[in-house]
Design a protein around this motif. Structure first.
Motif, PDB file in Angstrom:
ATOM      1  N   LEU A   1       3.775  68.343 -18.371  1.00  0.00           N
ATOM      2  CA  LEU A   1       3.610  69.666 -18.583  1.00  0.00           C
ATOM      3  C   LEU A   1       4.107  70.182 -19.949  1.00  0.00           C
ATOM      4  N   ARG A   2       5.144  69.706 -20.411  1.00  0.00           N
ATOM      5  CA  ARG A   2       5.305  69.880 -21.928  1.00  0.00           C
ATOM      6  C   ARG A   2       4.131  69.701 -22.750  1.00  0.00           C
ATOM      7  N   ASP A   3       3.496  68.569 -22.629  1.00  0.00           N
ATOM      8  CA  ASP A   3       2.370  68.121 -23.531  1.00  0.00           C
ATOM      9  C   ASP A   3       1.348  69.076 -23.347  1.00  0.00           C
ATOM     10  N   SER A   4       0.852  69.233 -22.262  1.00  0.00           N
ATOM     11  CA  SER A   4      -0.357  70.175 -21.939  1.00  0.00           C
ATOM     12  C   SER A   4       0.052  71.429 -22.295  1.00  0.00           C
ATOM     13  N   LEU A   5       1.198  71.945 -22.136  1.00  0.00           N
ATOM     14  CA  LEU A   5       1.322  73.290 -22.796  1.00  0.00           C
ATOM     15  C   LEU A   5       1.327  73.583 -24.124  1.00  0.00           C
ATOM     16  N   ALA A   6       1.893  72.430 -24.729  1.00  0.00           N
ATOM     17  CA  ALA A   6       1.773  72.303 -26.319  1.00  0.00           C
ATOM     18  C   ALA A   6       0.427  72.294 -26.802  1.00  0.00           C
TER      19      ALA A   6
END
Length: 760
Positions: free
Chosen positions: A202-207
């Protein structure tokens, strides 16, 4: 070892049952705005207008936006699995499924936001819609094949059975729906609280969606009320919440309510299957073919990947020489599908196990004997399947024999014959064997870390995420066992990208198999590092330092010997002064940390996929007049390799059996002729309750996973895989028919009865 195999009570349960655990909806950040989405009331339409003016006048509304009001949303669509069909954050130009978000409203309370969302004026031009998989043109977005075609075998085989099945759409109805809270922070760094299964993903896709560096986003998963696979993705609502938090410089929260989830939330299953099974006169399998058209909804999100697992696992427990599976992922005007407990493996087991029973009927053979004749034998492992999977270990016949003995197979058959002769309500016995894949995608890894603290405690960090599985207990059991210390000295940390630098995810029954293996390796590495450091401290060879029960022992020297001036192995400041002469009690690892500095070991492991298996047997009684199915007994014999906490695994198995019963007997995401979901509340969507659970007998065989130090295989999805075909096979056996569609409602049972047996 010390705690492996012990049914310890779950340490996390006290906070959960007393309400102390905090979920996303419970978090209280000053100034938080609540979001509500205006959703499409039709399945397919051109968007002629979205007017938010009235919403802005509603009490408490801080803002309202359509895609036109936030044009930069268009550049941040979620990529599709097919690489060419993005999922827009807010629909622009066209809506493609009922409930697709067209506008978003932010307000001081959820009620105010909903009032605003209801005030948004929509002008939509309805278009024709598709609800079930078609196979023409651009509707097929992904196609995969496994194995090789076997037309030559089907053309000459002595016996060929053919069938068609439908895996109905289901709603992944976790106790807590999806939820996200985004805090922009004063320093421009986002803290995201989400009910989720994969915080690093989730962190990577939001970034990527926000154009931020990963170091500027921290994702924290608080207590989570279930997930079942449907919370392992990034959804448009999450990105919208993050964008608005940045835009408004205030915390923003979206908590899906039940009506919203039933209208627009992700779906599970949804396959149309055509099968052929060829055999010789003795019932030995020659070839198997499975053709799948999977309706994946309006956008090929992760739902386009799930059917591939059906294809990969289509061989089941049998040594069928030729297997061919073709999977087509087809767009429809329904909510996108996603992973749902079992994720592709229940669909594979259902198609195969139903067809094996049909072959047994054709041959006039006992279905248990037919399975025995075709099982992969224990001496054939590791076994490479025609679809390219290497099964690690197993004894499939032993699991089936144990299940049949426990259910009283011969006695049930005798009662069945007597009832038929005397005209009593029929009973039937259904068998389903399965092999599932656990561990996530091939070669996927997981992070594990163990740190020793000066006070003698240990911190275990792992990239997995608990959504109710008991990680904080089971992972502590693993680490405490390797370190040979009391479990109360081990604290588990997960679900926080600020605390755990890397993680893959929790889904696909991979937490203990992969995350547990990473922690096992990290604990072993910690001990090895401690021994080296101790050897340096005492200026002795590493081989002279041993470890046991949280302490390091140097050779056989006594404390007095080490205390003598000039002793080569004694450090200048000493640590045994004042200790009476005698055998060295050992240096506590916490004291080693206090003397030499931080001590931590990180590991990333990527073991091969594992292949748990089992045999499920169900006994049912059917009332042909009422069309009702009463499940009298379920026996499940599963092999999860080495089990760390039997109580937790038992709970997982009971839960998955309940969901398997739900699919077989009750659940279906019915869509009306107008293209809208029929169910709007849980009064319209039947879920099994505790009162609906039959007597369940859980048994195990144990063939350790040879590819990890712990020996664990995945657990938790077995019931969803084995129970549906076992129940349907039992009903078909009771009624002496070839097929009945799930869910086994009275109408379905009546429609499957021969004309001579129709209800009065």
């Amino acid at each position: 070892m010390r705690y492996i195999g012990m049914p310890l009570a779950r340490r996390e349960d006290r906070d959960l049952v007393t309400g102390q655990a905090r979920r996303v909806a419970d978090l209280d950040l000053p100034g938080t705005l609540e979001l509500a989405f205006t959703r499409s009331p039709v399945p397919h339409a051109l968007i002629r207008g979205v007017d938010v003016a009235a919403a802005l006048k509603e009490e408490g509304v801080a803002g309202a936006w359509s895609a036109a009001d936030l044009p930069y949303l268009a550049a941040r669509d979620l990529p599709g699995e097919d690489g060419r069909t993005p999922w827009p954050l807010l629909a622009a130009g066209r809506v493609r499924y009922p409930g697709e978000a067209l506008a978003v409203v932010a307000a001081g309370t959820r009620a105010q936001a909903e009032d605003g969302a209801e005030s948004v004026r929509l002008v939509l031009e309805p278009l024709p819609f598709t609800l079930t998989p078609g196979t023409d043109g651009d509707d097929v977005v992904v196609e995969r094949t496994f194995g090789e075609p076997a037309e030559d075998v089907f053309a000459t085989a002595p016996v060929v059975v053919e069938a068609a099945y439908r895996e109905q759409l289901l709603l992944p109805t976790s106790l807590e729906p999806r939820a996200v809270l985004v805090d922009p922070g004063r320093d421009g760094r986002l803290t995201v609280y989400a009910s989720h299964q994969a915080q690093h993903r989730l962190r990577d896709s939001l970034a990527a969606a926000l154009g931020l560096g990963r170091d500027r986003i921290r994702v924290i998963v608080p207590a989570t009320g279930g997930a079942f696979g449907a919370k392992s993705q990034t959804y448009p609502e999450y990105v919208v919440a993050a964008l608005l938090a940045v835009h408004l410089r205030r915390p923003v929260r979206w908590c899906e309510d039940r009506a919203e989830a039933m209208l627009a939330g992700p779906r599970g299953r949804g396959q149309t299957q055509r099968v052929r099974l060829a055999a010789d006169e003795d019932g030995v399998f020659l070839a198997y073919e499975l053709l799948i058209d999977a309706g994946i909804g309006a956008y090929p999100h992760t739902g386009a990947f799930v059917p591939a697992m059906t294809g990969a696992m289509s061989t089941g427990a049998y040594r069928t020489p030729r297997v061919h599976t073709r999977v087509r992922c087809v767009l429809t005007n329904t909510a996108p599908t996603t992973s749902y407990r079992g994720a592709g493996r229940p669909e594979a087991a259902y198609a195969l196990e139903r067809t094996v029973d049909r072959l047994a009927r054709r041959l006039g053979m006992d279905p248990a004997e037919l399975r025995r004749r075709n099982f992969i034998r224990p001496d054939q492992f590791p076994y490479l399947t025609p679809t390219g999977r290497t099964y690690d270990s197993g004894d499939y016949a032993a699991a089936l024999d144990q299940a049949l003995a426990a259910v009283g197979y011969d006695e049930v058959r005798a009662e069945q014959a007597r009832r038929r002769e005397e005209g009593e309500p029929p009973i039937g016995v259904g068998i389903a064997t399965y092999v599932e894949r656990s561990g996530g995608p091939p070669d996927s890894d997981e992070f594990g870390s163990v740190e020793a603290c000066p006070d003698g405690t240990f911190v275990a960090r792992v990239g997995s995420t608990s959504t109710g599985q008991g990680h904080f207990t089971a992972f502590a059991q693993v680490v405490a066992s390797v370190l040979d210390v009391d479990i109360d000295r081990v604290r588990v940390v997960e679900g926080d990208t600020g605390e755990v630098p890397y993680g893959f995810a929790t889904f696909g029954s991979r937490s203990m198999q992969v995350g547990g293996a990473a922690l096992w390796r990290a604990a072993e590495s910690l001990v090895a590092t401690a021994r080296r450091r101790c050897a340096e401290l005492f200026r002795v060879g590493e081989e002279e330092v041993s470890y046991a029960a949280g302490r390091l022992v140097v050779g056989g020297d006594s404390c007095a010997q080490l205390s003598e001036p000039g002793h080569q192995g004694f450090p200048a400041d000493g640590f045994t002064a004042g200790v009476a002469a005698g055998p060295l009690p050992g240096l506590p690892i916490g004291e080693l940390v206090a003397r030499t500095g931080p001590l931590r070991a990180d590991e990333i492991v990527a073991p091969p996929q594992a292949f748990p298996y089992g045999a499920h047997v169900a006994v049912v009684e059917v009332d042909p007049d009422l069309g009702t199915v009463h499940v009298r007994q379920v026996v499940a014999v599963d092999d999860y390799g080495v089990v760390v906490n039997p109580m937790i695994v038992s709970g997982q198995t009971h839960g998955s059996i309940a969901q398997g019963l739900g699919q077989a007997l009750y659940e279906q995401a019915v869509i009306g002729e107008n293209g809208l979901p029929y169910a709007t509340t849980l009064l319209d969507y039947l879920l099994p309750t505790a009162a609906d659970m039959p007597p369940v007998t859980l048994l195990e065989t144990t063939t350790p996973n040879p590819n990890t130090p712990l020996g664990a295989k995945g657990a938790g999805e077995a019931g969803c895989i084995g129970i549906p075909p076992a129940i349907v096979n039992a009903v078909c056996d009771a009624l002496d028919i070839d097929h009945v569609d799930m869910p086994l409602t009275p109408a379905a049972v009546w429609s499957a009865l021969p004309a001579t047996s129709s209800p009065r």
